[in-house]
Design a protein around this motif. Structure first.
Motif, PDB file in Angstrom:
ATOM      1  N   CYS A   1       4.599   4.063  -6.975  1.00  0.00           N
ATOM      2  CA  CYS A   1       3.883   2.907  -7.521  1.00  0.00           C
ATOM      3  C   CYS A   1       4.434   2.514  -8.887  1.00  0.00           C
ATOM      4  CB  CYS A   1       2.391   3.208  -7.636  1.00  0.00           C
ATOM      5  SG  CYS A   1       1.505   3.310  -6.069  1.00  0.00           S
TER       6      CYS A   1
ATOM      7  N   THR B   1      -4.134   2.784  -9.199  1.00  0.00           N
ATOM      8  CA  THR B   1      -3.812   4.181  -8.913  1.00  0.00           C
ATOM      9  C   THR B   1      -5.016   5.061  -9.250  1.00  0.00           C
ATOM     10  OG1 THR B   1      -2.878   4.508 -11.117  1.00  0.00           O
ATOM     11  CG2 THR B   1      -1.345   3.846  -9.378  1.00  0.00           C
TER      12      THR B   1
ATOM     13  N   THR C   1      -1.470  -3.103 -10.421  1.00  0.00           N
ATOM     14  CA  THR C   1      -1.262  -1.779  -9.830  1.00  0.00           C
ATOM     15  C   THR C   1      -2.537  -0.962  -9.963  1.00  0.00           C
ATOM     16  OG1 THR C   1       1.095  -1.828 -10.364  1.00  0.00           O
ATOM     17  CG2 THR C   1       0.133   0.317  -9.881  1.00  0.00           C
TER      18      THR C   1
ATOM     19  N   GLU D   1      -2.438   2.206  -4.514  1.00  0.00           N
ATOM     20  CA  GLU D   1      -2.275   3.610  -4.133  1.00  0.00           C
ATOM     21  C   GLU D   1      -3.502   4.090  -3.364  1.00  0.00           C
ATOM     22  OE1 GLU D   1      -1.938   8.102  -6.028  1.00  0.00           O
ATOM     23  OE2 GLU D   1      -1.793   6.367  -7.364  1.00  0.00           O
TER      24      GLU D   1
ATOM     25  N   THR E   1       0.845  -1.182   0.000  1.00  0.00           N
ATOM     26  CA  THR E   1       0.000   0.000   0.000  1.00  0.00           C
ATOM     27  C   THR E   1       0.885   1.238   0.000  1.00  0.00           C
ATOM     28  OG1 THR E   1      -1.732  -1.155   1.239  1.00  0.00           O
ATOM     29  CG2 THR E   1      -1.802   1.235   1.251  1.00  0.00           C
ATOM     30  N   VAL E   2       0.523   2.232  -0.805  1.00  0.00           N
ATOM     31  CA  VAL E   2       1.322   3.455  -0.919  1.00  0.00           C
ATOM     32  C   VAL E   2       0.439   4.653  -0.604  1.00  0.00           C
ATOM     33  CG1 VAL E   2       2.836   4.845  -2.382  1.00  0.00           C
ATOM     34  CG2 VAL E   2       2.752   2.351  -2.695  1.00  0.00           C
TER      35      VAL E   2
ATOM     36  N   THR F   1       4.939   8.177   1.529  1.00  0.00           N
ATOM     37  CA  THR F   1       5.910   8.922   0.735  1.00  0.00           C
ATOM     38  C   THR F   1       6.212  10.296   1.302  1.00  0.00           C
ATOM     39  OG1 THR F   1       4.141   9.770  -0.690  1.00  0.00           O
ATOM     40  CG2 THR F   1       5.255   7.742  -1.392  1.00  0.00           C
TER      41      THR F   1
ATOM     42  N   LYS G   1       3.134   9.430  -4.500  1.00  0.00           N
ATOM     43  CA  LYS G   1       2.527   8.095  -4.529  1.00  0.00           C
ATOM     44  C   LYS G   1       2.589   7.472  -5.918  1.00  0.00           C
ATOM     45  CE  LYS G   1      -1.614   9.235  -3.101  1.00  0.00           C
ATOM     46  NZ  LYS G   1      -1.521  10.693  -2.951  1.00  0.00           N
ATOM     47  N   GLY G   2       2.159   8.239  -6.922  1.00  0.00           N
ATOM     48  CA  GLY G   2       2.111   7.695  -8.277  1.00  0.00           C
ATOM     49  C   GLY G   2       3.473   7.288  -8.782  1.00  0.00           C
TER      50      GLY G   2
END
Length: 470
Positions: free
Chosen positions: A62, A80, A78, A144, A51-52, A165, A58-59
């Motif tokens: 990922c 997002t 993934t 994300e 998990t981000v 992040t 973030k993007g």
């Protein structure tokens, strides 16, 4: 409250329009509704889950994880948000966007399972992505977080590793108006005993306290992992692993080595469950792609696309613009949503722009060009000092990475006197961008920023011209 259910065989566009009508609020944080429907769907991901979360980065993080793991031969999904051109961009499986047909199949399953439970657009689309990942029998799912962490739909998943992040001021109406409050919301993606990668060089104490409280395995940038580098290459150093002689990521920007380090820290923390070679890392970083993050288009005049939309992100964008050298004029096509801190955001970049082209963004969250122009004129009548937070954060990262001698800080940028600017207004980003291209010489540069809703239409216009932009 909702419109008529799409007919059998209805296209994806009809479903997306329908999903926007299902819930009385576009954003309604909470996990109770989505958990009920996830249970009805017997949703379970039998793979490694990363998990981000974070305000910015973030993007990029990922995208780097996705690229590295695909190069290592893993089956990767993934998820997002938001998207730039097509909804399908949100869900990638083994490097390919999910098809309309497969997405619609999941929407139909969710609609049949939800009964009277009302779900937001984001909750439905999150469930759709998770169902697709479940069906694909992935090795790794990269998820994300959309907004915050504690009450975001993605947080129904217990991550094997969570990445935070950065923490800064954004979405304050939902998350709080201090870094401490926002950091605590985001830290709730951490799980007891699981690696919790914190890439913010100066995290709020609430993040550290929460990690200790739940017993997460906290990895801090500058203490448990960092980077060093020169003009040719860079190196990652973790708790027990070092990766040297790495090429710089294909993604441009001052903060991308912090994002790359966070991705590599997550991979180190998940070893030996995930085995990634040095060559996998090199190739993954070399070929990573993410549109509209300091994206510089080929040709003249220099054209930069960036979805930066909060003070922290725009301050970093400003630093990146400074690294490009001198341009006689910088044209900025800017549109923003009214729930952002527009004045604080634009103040971080105002001294670098002398040709403002303010645009109207539609929808309930959009800001008119006239409202933006009023703010710009007010900002450009005064001095625009440098942003102290981003300069300090980047300097902490440099010192932690060994790129600068301890105790030696970069001198802050002096305040710059107000400069001669022009401010014009346009009804949409495409119109403003077309005008900027007519006015700019080959020696000037054009910047498009402020929102996904600003950059997306410009990217689509370029795509229709035959440009390879995404």
């Amino acid at each position: 409250m909702s419109s008529l259910h799409p007919a059998q065989g209805a296209p994806l566009a009809d479903w997306l329009a329908y999903l926007e009508t299902l819930h009385p609020k576009a954003i309604d944080l909470g996990l109770d509704r989505i958990r009920v429907v996830a249970q009805q769907l017997s949703l379970s991901l039998d793979c490694i889950k990363i998990t981000v979360a974070g305000t910015n980065g973030k993007g990029s993080t990922c995208a780097m994880l996705d690229s590295i793991l695909l190069n290592a031969g893993y089956r990767v999904g993934t998820y997002t948000s938001p998207h730039l051109l097509r909804f399908n961009e949100r869900i990638r499986i083994n490097g390919e966007f999910a098809t309309d047909e497969r997405i619609v199949e999941q929407f139909e399953r969710i609609e049949a399972a939800r009964g009277e439970t009302s779900l937001t657009y984001f909750e439905v689309t999150t469930l759709a992505a998770l169902l697709l990942f479940q069906a694909e029998r992935l090795d790794v799912a990269i998820l994300e977080v959309g907004l915050g962490g504690r009450l975001d739909a993605v947080n129904i998943i217990d991550a094997d590793c969570a990445i935070l992040t950065s923490v800064d001021l954004d979405h304050m109406a939902y998350l709080g108006n201090t870094r401490e409050a926002i950091g605590l919301e985001k830290a709730h993606v951490f799980r007891p005993g699981a690696p919790a990668i914190c890439a913010d060089p100066m995290p709020p104490e609430t993040v550290l306290d929460y990690a200790r409280q739940i017993g997460a395995d906290l990895w801090r940038f500058g203490q448990d992992f960092n980077y060093s580098g020169d003009r040719q290459q860079w190196a990652y150093g973790g708790r027990s692993q070092r990766r040297s002689a790495l090429g710089y990521p294909a993604l441009r920007g001052a903060n991308q080595l912090i994002n790359a380090s966070a991705a590599l820290a997550a991979l180190e923390a998940l070893h030996p469950r995930l085995v990634v070679t040095q060559q996998d890392v090199r190739q993954g970083l070399l070929h990573v792609s993410l549109p509209a993050r300091m994206q510089i288009l080929p040709g003249l005049p220099a054209t930069i696309l960036d979805v930066a939309h909060n003070p922290h992100a725009v301050a970093a964008l400003g630093q990146n613009l400074d690294s490009m050298g001198h341009y006689p004029h910088t044209y900025a096509v800017v549109g923003m949503l009214h729930d952002k801190d527009i004045e604080a955001t634009l103040s971080r970049i105002s001294r670098r722009i002398d040709r403002w082209m303010c645009v109207t963004l539609g929808g309930p969250r959009g800001t008119t060009a006239q409202e933006l122009a009023t703010i710009v004129r007010r900002l450009t009548q005064a001095e625009a000092p440098a942003d102290p937070f981003i300069a300090g954060a980047v300097e902490v990262g440099r010192q932690a990475a060994g790129a600068r001698k301890p105790g030696v800080r970069a001198a802050p940028r002096p305040a710059v006197p107000a400069h001669d600017v022009t401010v014009t207004t346009f009804e949409d980003p495409v119109q403003a961008f077309a005008d900027a291209r007519k006015l700019a010489t080959d020696n000037d540069r054009i910047l498009v920023f402020g929102s996904f809703a600003t950059v997306g239409p410009v990217l689509e216009a370029l795509r229709l011209e035959g440009r390879d932009v995404i």
